[in-house]
Design an enzyme around this catalytic site. Structure first.
Site, mmCIF file in Angstrom:
data_model
loop_
_atom_site.group_PDB
_atom_site.id
_atom_site.type_symbol
_atom_site.label_atom_id
_atom_site.label_comp_id
_atom_site.label_asym_id
_atom_site.label_seq_id
_atom_site.Cartn_x
_atom_site.Cartn_y
_atom_site.Cartn_z
ATOM 1 N N ARG A 42 0.846 -1.182 0.000
ATOM 2 C CA ARG A 42 0.000 0.000 0.000
ATOM 3 C C ARG A 42 0.887 1.239 0.000
ATOM 4 N NH1 ARG A 42 -4.539 -3.024 2.400
ATOM 5 N NH2 ARG A 42 -3.244 -3.743 4.091
ATOM 6 N N THR A 43 0.292 2.371 -0.330
ATOM 7 C CA THR A 43 1.051 3.622 -0.337
ATOM 8 C C THR A 43 1.669 3.861 1.041
ATOM 9 O OG1 THR A 43 -0.625 4.449 -1.826
ATOM 10 C CG2 THR A 43 0.928 6.042 -0.955
ATOM 11 N N GLN A 44 2.987 3.964 1.087
ATOM 12 C CA GLN A 44 3.638 4.246 2.365
ATOM 13 C C GLN A 44 4.314 5.594 2.372
ATOM 14 O OE1 GLN A 44 5.883 1.023 3.957
ATOM 15 N NE2 GLN A 44 4.495 -0.499 3.133
#
Lengths: 254, 247
Positions: A42-44
């Site tokens: 996921r977008t981190q």
């Protein structure tokens, strides 16, 4: 004791707990595994980012400004990216944070406005509705551990009412007569508060523009009862001559 | 239709011996019983107009519209069963939105008409469903300028410069043929459309009707919207006046 004769005399399958002897949460998982579970990310962190958006209330409406830079880390990667986006006739949103996530938000809002338009029921979405929608989307995404990495300002005028509010990647919302995202929230916000608070219904468009101009290099959106205006990209006169004497700036003569 | 009553008209999935599908032809009958709908493709835009028959004075004016909006730039007018029309317009909206999602640009009308045609045609294939009792006029101003299509209950669709469906389509078509559509301004097209709808309305047979007019073009910011009230009133007044001199 294994009561299934077919299992007798065979090597025991320790992976299979036939009698449920472990507490449920410790039981070995023998079901099919999602082969990609370790591959899903996921977008981190944001990648291509915009930073400051400033917005203030003035007599006739809302004024919002953003620079047109989209950075790739510390690299000034894209120099003419529009970060102000009109939604319908009464609203503008401005975005800091990940620019691809912002483009996705624009697509969402475009679909939303078309759905509203095709209903032809005489109602249109105002800034308050747009802000509520965005807040729901942002909070839902962060709850899926997959946030849209933005800080958004939503400003507009509808039915004689000015509206200015904030929502970010956590789904946090708040409202004030001056708002800022990114670097601007640190540098410009105190100055804006001093200039605007208490004068929201007094400041003219010219005065408001002056306040914005002393704080930004940018594009300006002005939203009044008459509708939305977004300017061309402009550059500000900057004065760096004072820096000549600073050590570490420019060519070093030692 | 000599072979009516021979059992070949009970299902949309059965041909008659001479190769016809009666259920589709009956669907066309449902269209013919409906108030007229017309579409005009003129110099820089599209005008749609509908004769909406009002079966009760108790109905709220302007309710149950037969001209609907599919996308910002796409409008749809139906003739036939009202409920079928609403179902098809919902489908058309989904298709237009799906095109946008896939290609990130507004759908060309040809693609919307194509997809809607496929959908309507699928309802002529099975015994478990009934074909749509609807002829749809689709109008839009897209990348290539104004476009006008008609989708019929069989699923075929054709492009037109002027289209008419429903009860008064024959007379409406002859009136449309008299116009120089390619030279007409949008404003004049609205006046002509109103005149034609009033002309084809049969006072003797039908009760009240409500006129509906929409347009797409530079005058409406390339959006599909019902025409502004002042223009609508002007068009309606002129249509009524023209009717008196005509008779």
């Amino acid at each position: 004791m294994d009561h299934f004769p077919t299992n007798w005399g065979r090597p025991r399958n320790d992976a299979f707990d036939a009698y449920g002897t472990y507490p449920i949460h410790q039981r070995p998982q023998n079901g099919p595994k999602d082969a990609f579970v370790d591959g899903v990310q996921r977008t981190q962190q944001p990648i291509v980012t915009g930073t400051s958006v400033l917005a203030i209330k003035f007599k006739d409406g809302i004024m919002m400004a953003a620079d047109t830079l989209a950075s790739y880390g510390s690299l000034a990667r894209f120099k003419d990216v529009q970060r102000l986006f009109p939604v319908g006739d009464n609203t503008v949103i401005g975005a800091g944070g990940d620019m691809s996530d912002f483009q996705h938000i624009q697509t969402l809002l475009d679909g939303l406005t078309i759905d509203e338009f095709t209903a032809q029921d005489g109602h249109t979405l105002g800034p308050a509705e747009i802000h509520e929608y965005l807040a729901q989307v942002m909070y839902a995404r962060r709850s899926k551990m997959n946030p849209l990495w933005n800080a958004l300002l939503v400003g507009g005028v509808k039915d004689g009412k000015k509206f200015l509010a904030f929502v970010d990647l956590l789904g946090t919302t708040y409202s004030a007569s001056t708002l800022a995202t990114g670097y601007g929230a640190h540098i410009a916000q105190p100055l804006l508060r001093k200039a605007v608070e208490g004068y929201e219904n007094v400041l003219t468009e010219e005065q408001a523009l002056k306040i914005i101009e002393t704080n930004m290099k940018y594009q300006v959106a002005i939203i009044t009862e008459e509708g939305v205006r977004i300017s061309e990209s402009k550059t500000l006169d900057t004065h760096w001559s004072f820096a000549e004497g600073i050590r570490g700036y420019g060519a070093q003569a030692q | 239709m000599t072979s009516i009553g021979t059992g070949y008209d009970l299902s949309a999935s059965t041909y008659s011996p001479d190769g016809r599908i009666f259920q589709v032809e009956y669907a066309n009958k449902a269209v013919e019983n409906s108030g007229t709908a017309i579409g005009l493709k003129v110099k820089d835009g599209i005008v749609l107009a509908v004769e909406k028959l009002v079966h009760s004075k108790l109905l709220v004016p302007e309710a149950n519209r037969r001209i609907q909006t599919i996308d910002r730039h796409v409008g749809l007018a139906t003739a036939g069963l009202l409920a079928d029309g609403r179902h098809l317009s919902n489908r058309a909206r989904d298709e237009a939105a799906n095109y946008r999602e896939t290609y990130n640009s507004p759908a060309p009308l040809k693609d919307v008409a194509d997809r809607l045609g496929l959908y309507v045609q699928a309802y002529t294939l099975y015994s478990s469903v009934r074909p749509f009792g609807i002829s749809t006029i689709l109008g839009a101003v897209d990348q290539d300028g104004p476009a006008l299509y008609v989708v019929e209950p069989s699923g075929v669709f054709f492009g037109y410069n002027g289209a008419a469906v429903g009860k008064g389509r024959q007379l409406a078509k002859t009136e449309l043929e008299k116009l120089k559509l390619s030279e007409l301004s949008m404003r004049d097209a609205v006046l002509e459309a109103a005149r034609i709808i009033y002309l084809v309305h049969d006072d003797a047979k039908e009760k009240d009707f409500e006129l509906e007019i929409s347009w797409i073009g530079p005058d409406s910011g390339n959006l599909h919207v019902h025409v502004p009230k002042d223009l609508f009133d002007e068009a309606e007044a002129k249509a009524k006046a023209a009717l008196e001199t005509f008779e």
